[in-house]
Design a protein around this motif. Sequence first.
Motif, short mmCIF file in Angstrom:
data_model
loop_
_atom_site.label_atom_id
_atom_site.label_comp_id
_atom_site.label_asym_id
_atom_site.label_seq_id
_atom_site.Cartn_x
_atom_site.Cartn_y
_atom_site.Cartn_z
N ALA A 1 0.83 -1.21 0.00
CA ALA A 1 0.00 0.00 0.00
C ALA A 1 0.86 1.26 0.00
O ALA A 1 0.53 2.25 -0.67
N LEU A 2 1.96 1.23 0.73
CA LEU A 2 2.88 2.37 0.76
C LEU A 2 3.44 2.64 -0.64
O LEU A 2 3.47 3.79 -1.10
N LEU A 3 3.87 1.59 -1.32
CA LEU A 3 4.39 1.75 -2.68
C LEU A 3 3.32 2.31 -3.62
O LEU A 3 3.59 3.18 -4.45
N GLY A 4 2.10 1.80 -3.48
CA GLY A 4 1.03 2.23 -4.38
C GLY A 4 0.56 3.64 -4.12
O GLY A 4 0.41 4.44 -5.05
N LYS A 5 0.33 3.96 -2.85
CA LYS A 5 -0.25 5.26 -2.51
C LYS A 5 0.75 6.40 -2.55
O LYS A 5 0.43 7.52 -2.95
N ARG A 6 1.96 6.14 -2.14
CA ARG A 6 2.93 7.23 -2.00
C ARG A 6 3.92 7.31 -3.18
O ARG A 6 4.40 8.39 -3.51
N GLU B 1 -6.45 -4.36 -4.31
CA GLU B 1 -7.06 -5.59 -3.82
C GLU B 1 -6.04 -6.44 -3.07
O GLU B 1 -6.34 -7.01 -2.01
N ALA B 2 -4.81 -6.52 -3.61
CA ALA B 2 -3.77 -7.32 -2.96
C ALA B 2 -3.39 -6.72 -1.60
O ALA B 2 -3.05 -7.46 -0.67
N ALA B 3 -3.46 -5.40 -1.49
CA ALA B 3 -3.11 -4.74 -0.23
C ALA B 3 -4.23 -4.82 0.80
O ALA B 3 -4.04 -4.42 1.96
N GLY B 4 -5.38 -5.34 0.41
CA GLY B 4 -6.49 -5.47 1.35
C GLY B 4 -6.97 -4.10 1.83
O GLY B 4 -6.95 -3.13 1.08
N GLY B 5 -7.39 -4.03 3.08
CA GLY B 5 -7.89 -2.77 3.62
C GLY B 5 -6.87 -1.66 3.60
O GLY B 5 -7.23 -0.48 3.53
N TYR B 6 -5.58 -2.01 3.62
CA TYR B 6 -4.53 -0.99 3.60
C TYR B 6 -4.45 -0.27 2.26
O TYR B 6 -3.89 0.81 2.17
N GLY B 7 -5.03 -0.88 1.22
CA GLY B 7 -5.00 -0.26 -0.10
C GLY B 7 -6.17 0.67 -0.37
O GLY B 7 -6.18 1.36 -1.40
N GLY C 1 -8.49 6.81 0.92
CA GLY C 1 -9.10 7.57 2.00
C GLY C 1 -9.04 6.90 3.36
O GLY C 1 -9.62 7.40 4.33
N ALA C 2 -8.34 5.77 3.45
CA ALA C 2 -8.21 5.08 4.74
C ALA C 2 -7.09 5.69 5.56
O ALA C 2 -6.20 6.36 5.03
N TYR C 3 -7.14 5.46 6.86
CA TYR C 3 -6.06 5.89 7.75
C TYR C 3 -5.71 4.70 8.63
O TYR C 3 -6.08 4.62 9.80
N ARG C 4 -4.99 3.74 8.03
CA ARG C 4 -4.72 2.48 8.71
C ARG C 4 -3.25 2.21 8.98
O ARG C 4 -2.92 1.38 9.82
#
Length: 200
Positions: A134-139, A149-155, A158-161
């Motif tokens: 998720a870090l690689l994808g979002k940032r 989908e692979a990152a689950g809820g972390y992906g 608008g989440a703060y997980r």
Amino acid sequence: MALSLPIDPEANALLNRDPLALLLGMVLDQQVPLEKAFTSPYVLSQRLGHVPDARELAGLTPEALTELFARPPALHRFPKAMAARAQEVCRLLVERYDGDAARLWADPVDGAELLRRIGELPGFGRQKAQIFLALLGKRLEIQPPGWREAAGGYGEAGAYRSVADVTDGESLRRVREHKQQQKAAAKATREPGPGRSAPR
């Protein structure tokens, strides 16, 4: 996009320009505040006098690397164990990716494959691997098909997980609030309810 964690600007800049520093920050991100974990690669480079590569860290004696980690202020709460873990990760990078951390995420077919690659790193269970994905994808916009989908809820957008959602002090506060709520919920499920006795 880039990382903008609420840490020393020089430490943040190193995370953005050096893939190994970013990966080591994630390695260290357990049982210490994330500010500590993601600043430590910069402190390590200061102690060495240069930014190390995976081959250098893999080739150090365990004693030499432990000394670098344990020198006050220690780079982690458990410097000997985490020095060993960091060295294991670097050795795997040398064996599989020619010592280049960026090759870990350079050409995955999809998010599931990238998650598998990350999950093969020493110390990376599924949750930690999903957070790093998720870090690689979002940032950093490393976004192979199906990465969310692979990152689950972390992906989720608008989440703060997790650290993947931290861009400033306020977002860090919201991530910590979420983690506290998770811990409280987990504790509540472990406690015996009314009319039930605790297991003996």
